[in-house]
Scaffold this motif. Sequence first.
Motif, short mmCIF file in Angstrom:
data_model
loop_
_atom_site.label_atom_id
_atom_site.label_comp_id
_atom_site.label_asym_id
_atom_site.label_seq_id
_atom_site.Cartn_x
_atom_site.Cartn_y
_atom_site.Cartn_z
N ILE A 1 -74.56 3.34 -74.52
CA ILE A 1 -74.36 1.89 -74.42
C ILE A 1 -72.95 1.51 -73.94
O ILE A 1 -72.76 0.41 -73.42
CB ILE A 1 -74.66 1.17 -75.75
CG1 ILE A 1 -73.75 1.68 -76.87
CG2 ILE A 1 -76.12 1.29 -76.13
CD1 ILE A 1 -73.82 0.88 -78.16
N ALA A 2 -72.00 2.42 -74.09
CA ALA A 2 -70.61 2.13 -73.70
C ALA A 2 -69.96 3.39 -73.14
O ALA A 2 -69.05 3.96 -73.76
CB ALA A 2 -69.84 1.59 -74.89
N PRO A 3 -70.41 3.85 -71.97
CA PRO A 3 -69.88 5.09 -71.42
C PRO A 3 -68.38 5.06 -71.17
O PRO A 3 -67.73 6.10 -71.14
CB PRO A 3 -70.67 5.29 -70.13
CG PRO A 3 -71.27 3.97 -69.82
CD PRO A 3 -71.43 3.25 -71.12
N HIS A 4 -67.83 3.87 -71.03
CA HIS A 4 -66.39 3.73 -70.78
C HIS A 4 -65.54 4.11 -72.00
O HIS A 4 -64.32 4.15 -71.91
CB HIS A 4 -66.07 2.31 -70.30
CG HIS A 4 -66.55 1.23 -71.21
ND1 HIS A 4 -67.89 0.91 -71.33
CD2 HIS A 4 -65.89 0.41 -72.06
CE1 HIS A 4 -68.02 -0.07 -72.21
NE2 HIS A 4 -66.82 -0.38 -72.67
N THR A 5 -66.19 4.41 -73.14
CA THR A 5 -65.45 4.88 -74.31
C THR A 5 -65.20 6.39 -74.28
O THR A 5 -64.46 6.90 -75.12
CB THR A 5 -66.19 4.53 -75.62
OG1 THR A 5 -67.46 5.19 -75.62
CG2 THR A 5 -66.37 3.02 -75.78
N ALA A 6 -65.80 7.09 -73.35
CA ALA A 6 -65.67 8.56 -73.29
C ALA A 6 -64.22 9.05 -73.32
O ALA A 6 -63.93 10.01 -74.04
CB ALA A 6 -66.40 9.11 -72.06
N PRO A 7 -63.29 8.42 -72.60
CA PRO A 7 -61.90 8.92 -72.66
C PRO A 7 -61.31 8.93 -74.07
O PRO A 7 -60.47 9.77 -74.38
CB PRO A 7 -61.14 7.96 -71.74
CG PRO A 7 -62.16 7.48 -70.77
CD PRO A 7 -63.43 7.37 -71.60
N ILE A 8 -61.75 8.03 -74.92
CA ILE A 8 -61.25 8.00 -76.30
C ILE A 8 -61.69 9.28 -77.02
O ILE A 8 -60.90 9.92 -77.71
CB ILE A 8 -61.73 6.75 -77.06
CG1 ILE A 8 -61.15 5.49 -76.40
CG2 ILE A 8 -61.35 6.82 -78.54
CD1 ILE A 8 -61.75 4.19 -76.90
N PHE A 9 -62.95 9.63 -76.85
CA PHE A 9 -63.45 10.85 -77.49
C PHE A 9 -62.79 12.10 -76.89
O PHE A 9 -62.46 13.03 -77.62
CB PHE A 9 -64.98 10.93 -77.38
CG PHE A 9 -65.67 9.88 -78.18
CD1 PHE A 9 -65.75 9.96 -79.56
CD2 PHE A 9 -66.22 8.76 -77.57
CE1 PHE A 9 -66.36 8.98 -80.32
CE2 PHE A 9 -66.84 7.77 -78.31
CZ PHE A 9 -66.91 7.88 -79.69
N LEU A 10 -62.58 12.09 -75.59
CA LEU A 10 -61.90 13.22 -74.95
C LEU A 10 -60.48 13.36 -75.50
O LEU A 10 -60.00 14.48 -75.70
CB LEU A 10 -61.86 13.02 -73.43
CG LEU A 10 -63.22 13.11 -72.74
CD1 LEU A 10 -63.11 12.68 -71.28
CD2 LEU A 10 -63.82 14.50 -72.84
N SER A 11 -59.82 12.24 -75.79
CA SER A 11 -58.44 12.28 -76.26
C SER A 11 -58.30 12.89 -77.65
O SER A 11 -57.22 13.33 -78.02
CB SER A 11 -57.82 10.88 -76.24
OG SER A 11 -58.30 10.09 -77.31
N ILE A 12 -59.39 12.93 -78.43
CA ILE A 12 -59.32 13.54 -79.76
C ILE A 12 -59.82 14.98 -79.75
O ILE A 12 -59.97 15.61 -80.79
CB ILE A 12 -60.08 12.73 -80.84
CG1 ILE A 12 -61.58 12.74 -80.60
CG2 ILE A 12 -59.52 11.34 -80.96
CD1 ILE A 12 -62.41 12.35 -81.82
N GLY A 13 -60.09 15.50 -78.56
CA GLY A 13 -60.49 16.89 -78.45
C GLY A 13 -61.97 17.13 -78.29
O GLY A 13 -62.42 18.27 -78.32
#
Length: 68
Positions: free
Chosen positions: A16-28
């Motif tokens: 629903i919000a693919p633009h949040t992916a960088p946040i998850f990437l930033s936590i490893g």
Amino acid sequence: MINITKDTIIGDILDIAPHTAPIFLSIGMHCLGCPSSRGETVEEACMVHGVDCEKLLALVNEEANKAQ
């Protein structure tokens, strides 16, 4: 308005919000396409990656609700 909680499945968030992916990437969470990571809840991911769940939820909800 999107309301993501600690029990929300990461795969659902990315749908629903693919633009949040960088946040998850930033936590490893570098394997967002893997079945195990897509099936984890936010709380489970935070426990595995040693991240404060409330802080992550604030970031993800803010980003998810930005106008695209």
